[in-house]
Design a protein around this motif. Structure first.
Motif, short mmCIF file in Angstrom:
data_model
loop_
_atom_site.label_atom_id
_atom_site.label_comp_id
_atom_site.label_asym_id
_atom_site.label_seq_id
_atom_site.Cartn_x
_atom_site.Cartn_y
_atom_site.Cartn_z
N GLY A 162 1.22 8.04 13.53
CA GLY A 162 0.21 8.78 12.77
C GLY A 162 -1.22 8.39 13.07
O GLY A 162 -2.14 9.00 12.54
N LYS A 163 -1.43 7.38 13.91
CA LYS A 163 -2.79 6.94 14.25
C LYS A 163 -3.20 7.54 15.59
O LYS A 163 -2.36 7.81 16.44
CB LYS A 163 -2.87 5.42 14.28
N LYS A 164 -4.50 7.70 15.79
CA LYS A 164 -4.98 8.28 17.03
C LYS A 164 -5.08 7.21 18.10
O LYS A 164 -5.75 6.20 17.91
CB LYS A 164 -6.33 8.95 16.82
N ARG A 165 -4.39 7.44 19.22
CA ARG A 165 -4.40 6.49 20.34
C ARG A 165 -5.50 6.86 21.33
O ARG A 165 -5.73 8.03 21.63
CB ARG A 165 -3.06 6.51 21.06
N HIS A 166 -6.14 5.82 21.85
CA HIS A 166 -7.10 5.99 22.94
C HIS A 166 -6.66 5.03 24.03
O HIS A 166 -7.00 3.85 24.02
CB HIS A 166 -8.52 5.68 22.46
N ASP A 167 -5.84 5.54 24.97
CA ASP A 167 -5.24 4.70 26.01
C ASP A 167 -6.16 4.60 27.23
O ASP A 167 -6.77 5.58 27.64
CB ASP A 167 -3.91 5.30 26.47
N PHE A 168 -6.21 3.40 27.80
CA PHE A 168 -7.00 3.16 29.01
C PHE A 168 -6.15 2.36 29.99
O PHE A 168 -5.25 1.63 29.61
CB PHE A 168 -8.28 2.41 28.69
N GLY A 169 -6.50 2.50 31.27
CA GLY A 169 -5.77 1.77 32.29
C GLY A 169 -6.36 0.40 32.55
O GLY A 169 -7.42 0.04 32.02
N LEU A 170 -5.68 -0.38 33.37
CA LEU A 170 -6.21 -1.67 33.80
C LEU A 170 -7.50 -1.43 34.59
O LEU A 170 -7.63 -0.46 35.33
CB LEU A 170 -5.18 -2.38 34.69
N GLY A 171 -8.44 -2.34 34.42
CA GLY A 171 -9.72 -2.21 35.11
C GLY A 171 -10.74 -1.39 34.34
O GLY A 171 -11.89 -1.28 34.77
N GLU A 172 -10.33 -0.79 33.21
CA GLU A 172 -11.27 0.03 32.43
C GLU A 172 -11.71 -0.70 31.16
O GLU A 172 -11.86 -0.11 30.09
CB GLU A 172 -10.61 1.36 32.06
N GLU A 173 -11.93 -2.01 31.30
CA GLU A 173 -12.24 -2.84 30.14
C GLU A 173 -13.53 -2.39 29.44
O GLU A 173 -13.59 -2.27 28.21
CB GLU A 173 -12.35 -4.31 30.55
N GLU A 174 -14.59 -2.16 30.23
CA GLU A 174 -15.85 -1.76 29.60
C GLU A 174 -15.74 -0.40 28.94
O GLU A 174 -16.29 -0.16 27.86
CB GLU A 174 -16.99 -1.77 30.62
N LYS A 175 -14.99 0.51 29.55
CA LYS A 175 -14.76 1.83 28.94
C LYS A 175 -14.07 1.68 27.59
O LYS A 175 -14.40 2.36 26.62
CB LYS A 175 -13.89 2.69 29.86
N ARG A 176 -13.08 0.80 27.56
CA ARG A 176 -12.36 0.57 26.31
C ARG A 176 -13.31 0.12 25.20
O ARG A 176 -13.30 0.65 24.08
CB ARG A 176 -11.29 -0.53 26.49
#
Length: 609
Positions: A390-404
């Motif tokens: 029920g929570k909204k996920r915001h998935d990121f890949g490896l190497g996208e640390e600053e984006k996260r």
């Protein structure tokens, strides 16, 4: 904020019922007894102490067990029935629902709700519920009872045959089976005005008042609270009718505003200056000075009106104390505090440990349960299983640390409750540092006003040490061998210093697909300062199904056998191995010098301590 519902599972026989309940209440967490259940969102060891901790925290409890278990476990912490959370006993098969505690604090309502949705039987025993289909001391959200101490006398008179007169409007009351009569000797009154009830008069206050506040930076909370209290008292208004405490968003991190809202049992809500400026035609005391400073012609009046809606009326214009202001508006309907303006954004920076449920802290689980948005590398969210339904996920890949991190900060800046999640401890080679680095570097006002909380997790070095025995018994350090952010010359200098200092060393990021030489170099440096038989712990995929932990002497360490999911821990010159179970299980430990201390104590006293 009320903790999420705790579904207590003591045996796998109740698994199906637990999962049905979690489907009905997605925010609920399944708490499973260790050794008797598997795959729970939260694992506990001792039933009584765990239940008591949940009860003290105010968490609603759905116990899939015998009523007697809940009663015996919670009996030592029962204090006042006016403050107890709902506690419901549910049979393993889900057919019988028994509200045990907090019947008039939601337990009866929840029991009926569960019974209806699961085609079960709710065993309600409260007199007013059974006879009139209503619990008079448990009004719905948005309606507060001023004199709960008189409910018992009122209900006794009802059961004795007296009729009730309804003074005001309330669907909750009018749709019950109460014996209404315009000439009734008992009265149920709905009003925002302050007053005193008695055994024949129950006074209910609808939360239709919105209070706008403004204050200078650093104003003492008591000044704001006192101003609001005095203003309400002077106008004959009940504090129980307050549905919102609001201000302009530049005050979203002002402690006095938060303290004032907390005093009324609320969380403060905030509007932008642009939103408040739209209320200018309705202001009683618009100010050009305020406009020049903030960007709107009135903070407290504008905030009160914005919260009350377009049909709301300003009933108390701006009132002043030395450093604060307040104003009051009344809405024609109940004010839903959660849907007024926006809240102060919250960013929880959370370490979830190596991935095993039992190694995730209760604090981390609670913060994840409260969050609306989750930001992480996708694998970390997958590890959380049903607890994030029920929570909204915001998935990121490896190497996208600053984006996260930027995404998490921006979402929180919108007023959301955001959890930024990492495995292990998020402060050790993880996202926590980047959060504060970006805040410091960019000076974004939206980020600067956030409520930030960092929750530690069990780090890989702690997990590896626990699996291996006690290698961290004396001084130790951690070194990352990744040179993506740190030059190799600096890493090499640190390895040399740690080797010379004889620290136990945990190597994070020992290798990668493209980076294969650093661990070879580290081994070469270490062999110059400690013996070849120094134990090395190789720990891979800690806390997961494919976990493996093995030991090799430093001289036999093969860097080519290590992968990027492995932590390498090298003992000091004092570290050693021992065996238990008749030589079947090996352990590594690093002495702290206790044997020397015991020897000295024996020499001094002639006895062993």
């Amino acid at each position: 904020m009320t903790p999420p519902i705790a579904i207590i599972l003591l045996n796998e026989s109740g698994r199906e019922t637990a999962e049905k309940l979690q489907a009905l209440y997605p925010e609920a967490l399944i708490h499973g007894l260790a050794g008797r259940t598997e795959g729970a969102d939260v694992t506990f060891q001792k039933t009584a102490s765990h239940l008591q901790e949940l009860f003290r925290a105010g968490a609603p409890i759905f116990g899939i067990c015998a009523s007697a278990i809940l009663i015996r476990c919670l009996a030592p912490v029962l204090r006042s029935k006016s403050a107890e959370p709902p506690v419901i006993a549910i049979g393993d098969d889900g057919r019988n629902i028994v509200p045990l505690l907090g019947g008039h604090h939601g337990a009866n309502r929840l029991a009926r709700e569960i019974a209806e949705k699961m085609d079960a039987h709710a065993a309600i025993t409260t007199a007013s519920d059974l006879n009139f289909n209503i619990a008079l001391d448990a009004p719905p959200e948005g309606l507060a009872l001023a004199n709960p101490q008189h409910v018992k006398e009122f209900v006794v008179r009802l059961l004795g045959g007296e009729k009730v007169r309804l003074d005001g409007k309330s669907r909750w009351l009018s749709q019950s089976d109460l014996p209404f009569d315009e000439d009734g000797t008992l009265t149920l009154k709905i009003t925002t005005a302050a007053g005193k009830g008695n055994g024949g008069l129950l006074l209910y206050h609808p939360k239709q008042l919105s209070i706008g506040v403004g204050c200078e930076r650093g104003t003492e909370p008591e000044e704001v609270i006192s101003l609001i209290r005095e203003t309400l008292a002077n106008m004959g208004l009940s504090p129980l009718a307050v549905g919102a405490i609001c201000s302009v968003d530049v005050k979203s991190d002002e402690p006095a505003v938060h303290a004032a809202a907390a005093y009324f049992g609320l969380t403060p809500r905030f509007f932008t200056a642009t939103e408040l400026e739209r209320e200018t035609p309705r202001l009683a005391m618009p100010s050009d000075v305020v406009y020049r400073e903030v960007g709107c012609h009135g903070v407290c009046e504008g905030a009160a009106l914005a919260a009350a809606g377009s049909e709301g009326q300003l009933i108390v214009p701006k009132q002043k104390s030395k450093r604060a202001t307040c104003a009051i508006a009344e809405a024609p309907f109940r004010i839903d505090n959660k849907n007024v303006g926006k809240s102060q954004g919250k960013l929880s920076v959370i370490g979830i440990g190596p991935g095993q449920d039992a190694w995730r802290t209760p604090e981390a689980s609670a913060l994840i349960g409260q969050a609306t948005d989750l930001v992480a590398y996708g694998l970390y969210l997958d590890l959380l299983g049903n607890s994030i339904a029920g929570k909204k996920r915001h998935d990121f890949g490896l190497g996208e640390e600053e984006k996260r991190v930027r995404t998490a900060l921006d979402l929180a800046g919108e007023g959301r409750n955001v959890a930024l999640i990492s495995s292990g401890d998020i402060g050790i080679y993880a996202m926590a540092t980047l959060v504060f680095e970006l805040i410091d570097r960019e000076d974004n006002p939206e980020w600067n006003r956030l409520d930030i909380q960092v929750a530690p997790g069990i780090s890989a070095l702690q997990a590896a040490a626990a699996r291996a025995g006690a290698p961290l018994g004396h001084d130790f350090c951690t070194i990352s061998l990744s040179d993506l952010l740190t030059p190799w010359k600096v890493i090499e200098k640190r390895i040399t210093a740690a080797a010379e200092g004889d620290f136990v060393i945990s190597f994070y990021n020992p290798v990668s697909l493209k980076r294969r030489t650093q661990l070879h170099a580290a081994k070469k440096i270490l062999l110059q300062h400690r013996p070849t038989y120094t134990p090395v712990i190789i720990a891979r995929n800690l806390g997961r199904e494919t976990e493996s932990v093995s030991f090799v002497p430093l001289g036999n360490l093969d860097p080519e056998s290590i992968d990027m999911l492995t932590l390498v821990m090298v003992g000091s010159s004092e570290s050693r191995t021992t065996q238990t179970n008749s030589g079947g299980r090996s352990w590594v430990y690093t002495p702290r010098g206790y044997s020397g201390k015991m020897a000295n104590d024996t020499q001094k006293t002639g006895t062993r301590k």
